[in-house]
Scaffold this motif. Structure first.
Motif, PDB file in Angstrom:
ATOM      1  N   GLY A 158      45.158  65.577  35.033  1.00  0.00           N
ATOM      2  CA  GLY A 158      44.665  66.807  35.636  1.00  0.00           C
ATOM      3  C   GLY A 158      44.578  67.966  34.672  1.00  0.00           C
ATOM      4  N   GLY A 159      44.707  67.705  33.391  1.00  0.00           N
ATOM      5  CA  GLY A 159      44.643  68.732  32.361  1.00  0.00           C
ATOM      6  C   GLY A 159      45.134  68.159  31.045  1.00  0.00           C
ATOM      7  N   ALA A 160      45.221  69.015  30.021  1.00  0.00           N
ATOM      8  CA  ALA A 160      45.638  68.549  28.696  1.00  0.00           C
ATOM      9  C   ALA A 160      46.084  69.740  27.863  1.00  0.00           C
ATOM     10  CB  ALA A 160      44.499  67.818  27.998  1.00  0.00           C
ATOM     11  N   ILE A 161      46.876  69.446  26.834  1.00  0.00           N
ATOM     12  CA  ILE A 161      47.271  70.438  25.828  1.00  0.00           C
ATOM     13  C   ILE A 161      46.820  69.920  24.466  1.00  0.00           C
ATOM     14  CG2 ILE A 161      49.153  71.684  24.714  1.00  0.00           C
ATOM     15  CD1 ILE A 161      50.795  71.278  27.261  1.00  0.00           C
ATOM     16  N   THR A 186      43.616  83.687  25.247  1.00  0.00           N
ATOM     17  CA  THR A 186      42.395  83.181  25.880  1.00  0.00           C
ATOM     18  C   THR A 186      42.233  81.672  25.792  1.00  0.00           C
ATOM     19  OG1 THR A 186      41.063  83.490  23.865  1.00  0.00           O
ATOM     20  CG2 THR A 186      41.210  85.360  25.401  1.00  0.00           C
ATOM     21  N   SER A 187      42.932  80.998  24.870  1.00  0.00           N
ATOM     22  CA  SER A 187      42.725  79.559  24.699  1.00  0.00           C
ATOM     23  C   SER A 187      43.761  78.719  25.438  1.00  0.00           C
ATOM     24  CB  SER A 187      42.729  79.183  23.210  1.00  0.00           C
ATOM     25  OG  SER A 187      44.008  79.350  22.634  1.00  0.00           O
ATOM     26  N   CYS A 188      44.800  79.346  25.968  1.00  0.00           N
ATOM     27  CA  CYS A 188      45.809  78.602  26.727  1.00  0.00           C
ATOM     28  C   CYS A 188      46.557  79.552  27.636  1.00  0.00           C
ATOM     29  CB  CYS A 188      46.777  77.862  25.796  1.00  0.00           C
ATOM     30  SG  CYS A 188      47.857  78.931  24.820  1.00  0.00           S
ATOM     31  N   ALA A 189      47.251  78.985  28.592  1.00  0.00           N
ATOM     32  CA  ALA A 189      48.094  79.784  29.483  1.00  0.00           C
ATOM     33  C   ALA A 189      49.316  80.297  28.727  1.00  0.00           C
ATOM     34  CB  ALA A 189      48.530  78.947  30.677  1.00  0.00           C
ATOM     35  N   GLY A 216      41.020  79.289  15.385  1.00  0.00           N
ATOM     36  CA  GLY A 216      39.626  79.217  14.978  1.00  0.00           C
ATOM     37  C   GLY A 216      38.753  78.513  15.999  1.00  0.00           C
ATOM     38  N   GLU A 217      37.723  77.856  15.496  1.00  0.00           N
ATOM     39  CA  GLU A 217      36.710  77.259  16.347  1.00  0.00           C
ATOM     40  C   GLU A 217      37.263  76.140  17.223  1.00  0.00           C
ATOM     41  OE1 GLU A 217      32.801  76.450  17.908  1.00  0.00           O
ATOM     42  OE2 GLU A 217      33.889  78.185  17.126  1.00  0.00           O
ATOM     43  N   ILE A 218      38.257  75.416  16.746  1.00  0.00           N
ATOM     44  CA  ILE A 218      38.765  74.275  17.520  1.00  0.00           C
ATOM     45  C   ILE A 218      39.399  74.741  18.821  1.00  0.00           C
ATOM     46  CG2 ILE A 218      40.496  72.434  17.535  1.00  0.00           C
ATOM     47  CD1 ILE A 218      39.815  72.085  14.507  1.00  0.00           C
ATOM     48  N   VAL A 219      40.316  75.697  18.754  1.00  0.00           N
ATOM     49  CA  VAL A 219      40.940  76.150  19.995  1.00  0.00           C
ATOM     50  C   VAL A 219      39.971  76.986  20.817  1.00  0.00           C
ATOM     51  CG1 VAL A 219      43.273  75.986  19.086  1.00  0.00           C
ATOM     52  CG2 VAL A 219      42.067  78.155  18.912  1.00  0.00           C
ATOM     53  N   ARG A 220      39.065  77.709  20.151  1.00  0.00           N
ATOM     54  CA  ARG A 220      38.065  78.480  20.908  1.00  0.00           C
ATOM     55  C   ARG A 220      37.148  77.553  21.693  1.00  0.00           C
ATOM     56  NH1 ARG A 220      33.195  79.670  21.752  1.00  0.00           N
ATOM     57  NH2 ARG A 220      32.519  78.017  20.326  1.00  0.00           N
ATOM     58  N   ARG A 221      36.702  76.503  21.042  1.00  0.00           N
ATOM     59  CA  ARG A 221      35.720  75.596  21.640  1.00  0.00           C
ATOM     60  C   ARG A 221      36.320  74.735  22.743  1.00  0.00           C
ATOM     61  NH1 ARG A 221      30.819  73.588  19.551  1.00  0.00           N
ATOM     62  NH2 ARG A 221      30.231  71.514  20.302  1.00  0.00           N
ATOM     63  N   HIS A 222      37.558  74.308  22.559  1.00  0.00           N
ATOM     64  CA  HIS A 222      38.113  73.300  23.463  1.00  0.00           C
ATOM     65  C   HIS A 222      39.125  73.847  24.467  1.00  0.00           C
ATOM     66  CE1 HIS A 222      36.044  70.119  21.340  1.00  0.00           C
ATOM     67  NE2 HIS A 222      36.466  70.644  20.202  1.00  0.00           N
ATOM     68  N   GLY A 223      39.691  75.009  24.220  1.00  0.00           N
ATOM     69  CA  GLY A 223      40.623  75.574  25.175  1.00  0.00           C
ATOM     70  C   GLY A 223      39.908  76.145  26.389  1.00  0.00           C
ATOM     71  N   ASP A 224      40.377  75.799  27.565  1.00  0.00           N
ATOM     72  CA  ASP A 224      39.779  76.282  28.819  1.00  0.00           C
ATOM     73  C   ASP A 224      40.886  76.331  29.880  1.00  0.00           C
ATOM     74  OD1 ASP A 224      38.269  76.966  30.996  1.00  0.00           O
ATOM     75  OD2 ASP A 224      36.794  75.353  30.770  1.00  0.00           O
ATOM     76  N   ILE A 229      43.034  73.116  30.681  1.00  0.00           N
ATOM     77  CA  ILE A 229      42.908  72.592  29.317  1.00  0.00           C
ATOM     78  C   ILE A 229      43.386  73.690  28.379  1.00  0.00           C
ATOM     79  CG2 ILE A 229      41.392  71.579  27.582  1.00  0.00           C
ATOM     80  CD1 ILE A 229      41.567  69.946  30.151  1.00  0.00           C
ATOM     81  N   HIS A 230      44.483  73.459  27.688  1.00  0.00           N
ATOM     82  CA  HIS A 230      45.139  74.485  26.889  1.00  0.00           C
ATOM     83  C   HIS A 230      45.095  74.095  25.413  1.00  0.00           C
ATOM     84  CE1 HIS A 230      46.674  75.963  30.727  1.00  0.00           C
ATOM     85  NE2 HIS A 230      46.926  74.695  31.008  1.00  0.00           N
ATOM     86  N   ALA A 231      44.687  75.033  24.558  1.00  0.00           N
ATOM     87  CA  ALA A 231      44.576  74.758  23.125  1.00  0.00           C
ATOM     88  C   ALA A 231      45.369  75.802  22.348  1.00  0.00           C
ATOM     89  CB  ALA A 231      43.115  74.763  22.688  1.00  0.00           C
ATOM     90  N   LEU A 232      46.194  75.324  21.437  1.00  0.00           N
ATOM     91  CA  LEU A 232      47.121  76.177  20.697  1.00  0.00           C
ATOM     92  C   LEU A 232      47.080  75.792  19.222  1.00  0.00           C
ATOM     93  CD1 LEU A 232      49.382  78.330  21.371  1.00  0.00           C
ATOM     94  CD2 LEU A 232      50.994  76.429  21.250  1.00  0.00           C
ATOM     95  N   GLN A 233      46.989  76.800  18.354  1.00  0.00           N
ATOM     96  CA  GLN A 233      47.011  76.555  16.912  1.00  0.00           C
ATOM     97  C   GLN A 233      48.400  76.861  16.364  1.00  0.00           C
ATOM     98  OE1 GLN A 233      43.661  77.750  14.185  1.00  0.00           O
ATOM     99  NE2 GLN A 233      45.203  79.136  13.348  1.00  0.00           N
TER     100      GLN A 233
END
Length: 280
Positions: A158-161, A186-189, A216-224, A229-233
């Motif tokens: 139901g989601g991903a990190i 903005t890229s993760c909770a 950068g682009e990876i967390v911007r593009r894939h975090g939602d 869907i959470h993306a963290l650098q």
């Protein structure tokens, strides 16, 4: 001008039924000779832009069954953490001048134009057809693989990190050794960033949020975060894990591996409290 295509990334499927995915975009070392010949000084300045050995730092997590996308192409040839329009004329013929103070204006765009120390990287700006070839061979497969893994994990959980793993040059005075980037929330909770910071403190390191690396682009593009869907650098000071020459594993290698494991464990623990609830 022609060159051998860059290699596509290594992709490791999730084998442990866990909602965390790793991204390692800047540790690639597989450099075709034809690409090296286009650079001033050959392969050395291209490889000198890497985040050294981060792929090996996270190898225990991959062995544990954490899914991962790991670049094989060097960052100095093409950077998956930049957008495809992040070009500049010193790297690619005909590219428009970049915005002032942008990464590409500093020579660190999609195709970097400067090597270590700021020296020019390429003998001449690359034809646009070469840039497009590098995008097709290495950039698109990287992001496609990340998206596929996210979709697979999200279908199960139901989601991903997504944890985007980097290293940074030895820190300037006053900068903590670990920088957590969530593009200013903005890229993760918030609970994702907080869990990472807690793990860093538990390992007796200090951390900073978003300065000087917000993601950068990876967390911007894939975090939602709205889709769970959470993306963290994560940026780790290279002096923590490398020798004094910043080339090979140093005395802090194992401790830094444990830091990455602690971050993943903290994210998994918080997923049970927050991520599953968001998926319901």
């Amino acid at each position: 001008m022609s060159e051998t295509p860059l290699p596509s990334p290594s992709v490791y499927p999730t084998g442990a039924g866990l909602p965390v995915i790793l991204s390692v975009p800047h540790s690639g070392r597989d450099l075709p000779e034809s690409v090296a010949r286009a650079a001033i000084g050959g392969s050395k300045p291209i490889l000198g832009l890497a985040d050294p050995l981060v792929d090996l730092l996270v190898a225990p997590l991959v062995e544990r069954g954490i899914g991962a996308v790991i670049a094989r192409a060097p960052r100095g040839a093409i950077d998956p953490n930049r957008a495809t329009d992040a070009l500049e004329p010193n790297a690619v013929k005909g590219a428009a001048p970049p915005p002032p103070r942008s990464r590409e204006a500093k020579g660190l765009g999609l195709i970097p134009s400067r090597g270590p120390g700021g020296s020019p990287l390429w003998r001449e700006p690359l034809p646009r057809v070469i840039a497009q070839s590098r995008i097709a061979a290495a950039w698109l497969p990287y992001h496609d693989a990340v998206e596929r893994l996210i979709d697979q994990v999200a279908a199960r959980h139901g989601g991903a990190i997504l944890l985007d793993c980097h290293s940074m040059p030895p820190r300037r005075r006053g900068l903590p050794p670990v920088v957590i980037g969530d593009r200013h929330g903005t890229s993760c909770a918030g609970w994702v960033s907080a869990a990472a910071a807690y793990a860093v403190r538990a390992c007796h390191y200090q951390s900073a949020f978003n300065h000087p690396f917000a993601g950068g682009e990876i967390v911007r593009r894939h975090g939602d975060p709205d889709r769970n869907i959470h993306a963290l650098q994560i940026e780790v000071d290279r002096s923590l894990y490398l020798d004094r020459y910043l080339r090979d594993a140093g005395p802090g290698w194992r401790r830094t591996q444990m830091l990455y494991s602690a971050i993943v464990d903290a994210l998994l623990a918080e997923w049970d409290r927050h991520g599953l609830r968001a998926a319901e």
